[in-house]
Motif scaffolding. Structure first.
Motif, mmCIF file in Angstrom:
data_model
loop_
_atom_site.group_PDB
_atom_site.id
_atom_site.type_symbol
_atom_site.label_atom_id
_atom_site.label_comp_id
_atom_site.label_asym_id
_atom_site.label_seq_id
_atom_site.Cartn_x
_atom_site.Cartn_y
_atom_site.Cartn_z
ATOM 1 N N LYS A 64 40.516 84.982 2.452
ATOM 2 C CA LYS A 64 39.445 85.842 1.634
ATOM 3 C C LYS A 64 38.993 84.990 0.899
ATOM 4 O O LYS A 64 37.759 85.316 0.539
ATOM 5 C CB LYS A 64 40.337 86.994 1.092
ATOM 6 N N ASN A 65 39.538 83.880 0.553
ATOM 7 C CA ASN A 65 38.890 83.113 -0.738
ATOM 8 C C ASN A 65 38.031 82.041 -0.080
ATOM 9 O O ASN A 65 37.432 81.136 -0.843
ATOM 10 C CB ASN A 65 39.841 82.343 -1.717
ATOM 11 N N ASN A 66 38.130 81.969 1.311
ATOM 12 C CA ASN A 66 37.033 81.006 2.019
ATOM 13 C C ASN A 66 35.606 81.456 1.776
ATOM 14 O O ASN A 66 35.440 82.544 1.897
ATOM 15 C CB ASN A 66 37.317 80.725 3.529
ATOM 16 N N THR A 67 34.790 80.419 1.411
ATOM 17 C CA THR A 67 33.300 80.798 1.329
ATOM 18 C C THR A 67 32.607 79.969 2.469
ATOM 19 O O THR A 67 33.140 79.350 3.240
ATOM 20 C CB THR A 67 32.779 80.017 -0.022
ATOM 21 N N ILE A 68 31.215 80.279 2.376
ATOM 22 C CA ILE A 68 30.416 79.600 3.695
ATOM 23 C C ILE A 68 30.297 78.104 3.424
ATOM 24 O O ILE A 68 30.298 77.336 4.270
ATOM 25 C CB ILE A 68 29.161 80.372 3.522
ATOM 26 N N LYS A 69 30.371 77.635 2.127
ATOM 27 C CA LYS A 69 30.462 76.101 1.986
ATOM 28 C C LYS A 69 31.565 75.583 2.523
ATOM 29 O O LYS A 69 31.368 74.479 2.990
ATOM 30 C CB LYS A 69 30.451 76.026 0.501
ATOM 31 N N LYS A 96 25.794 88.353 11.653
ATOM 32 C CA LYS A 96 24.967 87.355 11.062
ATOM 33 C C LYS A 96 25.083 86.046 12.146
ATOM 34 O O LYS A 96 26.272 85.591 12.227
ATOM 35 C CB LYS A 96 25.101 87.054 9.663
ATOM 36 N N LEU A 97 23.944 85.760 12.353
ATOM 37 C CA LEU A 97 23.969 84.378 13.131
ATOM 38 C C LEU A 97 23.157 83.502 12.437
ATOM 39 O O LEU A 97 21.977 83.684 11.948
ATOM 40 C CB LEU A 97 23.292 84.305 14.458
ATOM 41 N N PRO A 104 17.640 78.970 10.196
ATOM 42 C CA PRO A 104 17.685 80.228 9.617
ATOM 43 C C PRO A 104 19.042 81.110 9.883
ATOM 44 O O PRO A 104 19.686 80.632 10.612
ATOM 45 C CB PRO A 104 16.371 80.798 10.282
ATOM 46 N N THR A 105 18.650 82.364 9.305
ATOM 47 C CA THR A 105 19.786 83.175 9.565
ATOM 48 C C THR A 105 19.314 84.623 10.007
ATOM 49 O O THR A 105 18.346 84.920 9.303
ATOM 50 C CB THR A 105 20.623 83.559 8.200
ATOM 51 N N LEU A 106 19.720 85.054 11.002
ATOM 52 C CA LEU A 106 19.416 86.399 11.614
ATOM 53 C C LEU A 106 20.481 87.242 11.107
ATOM 54 O O LEU A 106 21.594 87.240 11.520
ATOM 55 C CB LEU A 106 19.210 86.210 13.000
ATOM 56 N N THR A 107 20.115 88.640 10.878
ATOM 57 C CA THR A 107 21.019 89.545 10.370
ATOM 58 C C THR A 107 20.645 90.561 11.481
ATOM 59 O O THR A 107 19.633 91.272 11.314
ATOM 60 C CB THR A 107 20.808 89.945 9.002
ATOM 61 N N PHE A 108 21.891 91.123 12.041
ATOM 62 C CA PHE A 108 21.773 92.231 12.928
ATOM 63 C C PHE A 108 22.545 93.352 12.408
ATOM 64 O O PHE A 108 23.701 93.112 11.735
ATOM 65 C CB PHE A 108 21.920 92.018 14.274
ATOM 66 N N LYS A 109 22.285 94.714 12.704
ATOM 67 C CA LYS A 109 23.147 95.925 12.443
ATOM 68 C C LYS A 109 23.835 96.215 13.581
ATOM 69 O O LYS A 109 22.958 96.430 14.908
ATOM 70 C CB LYS A 109 22.302 96.893 11.733
ATOM 71 N N VAL A 110 25.006 96.415 13.774
ATOM 72 C CA VAL A 110 25.830 96.803 14.945
ATOM 73 C C VAL A 110 25.819 98.201 14.892
ATOM 74 O O VAL A 110 26.562 98.733 14.209
ATOM 75 C CB VAL A 110 27.423 96.098 14.852
ATOM 76 N N HIS A 111 25.082 98.799 15.845
ATOM 77 C CA HIS A 111 25.038 100.205 15.946
ATOM 78 C C HIS A 111 26.122 100.917 16.967
ATOM 79 O O HIS A 111 26.697 101.934 16.406
ATOM 80 C CB HIS A 111 23.431 100.921 16.353
ATOM 81 N N LEU A 287 20.333 79.189 5.059
ATOM 82 C CA LEU A 287 21.621 79.464 5.737
ATOM 83 C C LEU A 287 22.155 80.609 4.845
ATOM 84 O O LEU A 287 22.729 80.371 3.810
ATOM 85 C CB LEU A 287 22.584 78.470 5.744
ATOM 86 N N MET A 288 22.204 82.034 5.096
ATOM 87 C CA MET A 288 22.709 83.149 4.470
ATOM 88 C C MET A 288 21.995 83.098 2.894
ATOM 89 O O MET A 288 22.430 83.935 2.033
ATOM 90 C CB MET A 288 24.280 82.824 3.971
ATOM 91 N N ASP A 289 20.810 82.428 2.975
ATOM 92 C CA ASP A 289 20.042 82.360 1.544
ATOM 93 C C ASP A 289 18.662 81.914 1.831
ATOM 94 O O ASP A 289 18.458 81.257 2.850
ATOM 95 C CB ASP A 289 20.711 81.671 0.660
ATOM 96 N N GLY A 290 17.596 82.099 0.978
ATOM 97 C CA GLY A 290 16.304 81.475 1.156
ATOM 98 C C GLY A 290 15.447 82.774 1.336
ATOM 99 O O GLY A 290 15.578 83.860 1.120
ATOM 100 N N GLU A 291 14.151 82.185 1.547
ATOM 101 C CA GLU A 291 13.015 82.963 1.804
ATOM 102 C C GLU A 291 13.200 83.836 2.696
ATOM 103 O O GLU A 291 13.693 83.544 3.820
ATOM 104 C CB GLU A 291 11.811 82.454 1.776
#
Length: 521
Positions: A64-69, A96-97, A104-111, A287-291
């Protein structure tokens, strides 16, 4: 003459631990889950790892305490290029890919989704081969050619997650799985499917195909094997001829039975799972951030986009400024440590030099000191005396100018001298009463227990040496409690009691001496 020994050469010794170039250049991935637990998120993460095999961390254990970094930090050493994250919130499940390390980062919603175990259990003929997961799957994209940069980003992201194939060198035996992605324009949904590939020979009768395939035929309704091979009515409907559109001509020989080079074969697909129905929500530059490059639900004007861009640049500059200050502080502290270290070393050197100088001065002082006169004992004298050529008292008078005290330079010996015997205490009178009229505790004459003789003796006229003078004496003059000799001292010393202790010792045995046996009478 022996053979000449060849020397070792690093240039000629190949490094057996070195990974092959195909493995290093292939895209690797991390598949993790974050956010709320439950809702089959962990099971779906494990199923997606099976899809990405063999170039993924199948046994990765995140906390749980692991971060993306943390994952980005180890990605370079493990050749990891993509990061897939499954998360669950109160609004639903998301995938998220991201491309490591800069996006870049792509965010998908799993329907909707179905786990692999549910998909396989729903099939009538289950086909799961472990050998199929030793090689990466094919990727097939359908209807990703729409207008807009989001289609290009989605297509390039999915394609780059799997290694590319060289059609000139590909081995058909390694192509055992396929991943299919279909974009539905009306609903803006993406259907994700995962299949295993099975190649079956065609152009031969069904009976021969079963025999060639290694299956044991059922001959209960046949009188002869030829009847089974020639009659097709004995086969089930599921074993009917496949669609001609699925027929292909093999350019290589396959490992399966009946598939030969330049022969016709049919391709069958058996679903492995999982199934996913995805919707693209957002595309970020980093990566998980930005414009935010694309958002399906929120649209903003150019002014709002410019304001967001300016605030992001200000945050970035502030972050760089703080980082620069931290680096300067670190360098300053390191420099201060080095200076302090040099000062301490210099102080240690100076101290060593001073100690050497002090040692030299001490040696000089020792050499320049006046030797003390040797003391000797003159014959016929009891005290130690010093020769008159160098007198301490005279030296004191010359230096101090006063007369020394009387006992300051006394030549008499001081201290405690060890006694000749071990016991330094005073002898005590014996309890046997040998001395007549002594000062013993139980004797007559001058004892604190006696009235002019003995406290316990009724006959005051008798002498303590012979009879009845002690504590254990009787009227008859017996000397002790166990003897009956009258007026005679029958005790005899058997040990060196005068130098050790003064307790009564044993007596000689005789006719008139009673012995104590310890038994009751």
């Amino acid at each position: 003459m022996g053979r000449k020994r060849k020397g070792k050469s690093v240039r000629n010794n190949l490094n057996v631990l070195k990974e092959p170039d195909d493995f290093v250049n292939a895209p690797h991935s991390f598949v993790i889950h974050k956010g709320l637990t439950g809702g089959f998120v962990e099971e779906l993460t494990k199923d997606f790892r099976k899809v990405m095999e063999p170039f993924t961390a199948s046994a990765l254990k995140e906390r749980k305490n692991n971060t993306i970094k943390d994952f980005v930090h180890v990605a370079g050493a493990l050749h990891v290029t993509h990061l897939s994250i499954f998360s669950r919130t109160e609004n639903g499940m998301y995938m998220k890919l991201g491309k490591i390390p800069r996006g870049p980062t792509l965010t998908f919603k799993v329907h909707a989704f179905s786990l692999a175990k549910d998909v396989i259990s729903s099939l009538k003929r289950q086909l799961v081969v472990d050998e199929a997961f030793k090689h990466s799957p094919l990727i097939v994209l359908n209807n990703f050619s729409g207008e807009g940069m989001q289609f290009k980003l989605m297509a390039s992201m999915f394609q780059n997650m799997f290694p590319t194939l060289n059609l000139q060198k590909v081995d058909l035996n390694t192509v055992r799985r396929v991943v299919m992605l279909n974009y539905v324009t009306d609903t803006k949904m993406i259907d994700f499917r995962h299949y295993t590939i099975k190649v079956m020979p065609v152009g031969i009768s069904k009976g021969v195909k079963k025999v060639v395939g290694g299956k044991v035929p059922n001959l209960s309704k046949c009188t002869d094997i030829s009847e089974f091979l020639t009659k097709s009515g004995l086969l089930s409907e599921s074993e009917a001829e496949d669609d001609p559109n699925a027929h292909v001509t093999l350019s290589q020989k396959m490992a399966t039975r009946g598939n030969i080079e330049q022969g016709k074969s049919a391709i069958r697909l058996s679903e492995l799972g999982p199934r996913l129905t995805l919707q693209l929500i957002k595309i970020e530059d980093g990566l998980m951030d930005g414009e935010v490059l694309f958002h399906d639900l929120i649209e903003k004007t150019e002014e709002e986009k410019e304001a967001i861009r300016k605030s992001r640049e200000a945050k970035k500059k502030l972050k760089e400024k703080r980082k620069k200050i931290q680096d300067d502080n670190t360098k300053r502290k390191e420099h201060a440590k080095e200076v302090l270290k040099e000062k301490s070393l210099q102080g240690m050197k100076n101290k060593t030099g001073d100690d050497e100088d002090n040692d030299e001065e001490t040696n000089k002082n020792k050499n320049s000191e006046v030797k003390r006169p040797k003391k000797r004992r003159h014959e016929g004298e009891d005290d130690w005396q010093v020769e008159d050529d160098d007198d301490d008292a005279q030296y004191y008078r010359e230096e101090v100018g006063e007369e020394p005290d009387r006992d300051l330079f006394s030549s008499k010996t001081t201290g405690f001298q060890r006694p000749k015997t071990f016991h330094a205490f005073k002898k005590k009178p014996r309890m046997d009463g040998n001395s007549q009229g002594g000062h013993g505790k139980f004797n007559k004459g001058g004892n604190k227990f006696n009235k002019d003789g003995d406290r316990f003796n009724k006959n005051k006229n008798r002498q303590g040496g012979g009879g009845g003078g002690g504590k254990f004496g009787n009227k008859d003059g017996r000397n002790n409690k166990f003897g009956n000799n009258k007026g005679k001292n029958t005790r005899q010393e058997k040990t060196n009691a005068s130098n050790r202790d003064f307790r009564p010792i044993g007596v000689k045995t005789g006719k008139n001496v009673r012995k104590f046996s310890g038994k009751k009478r």
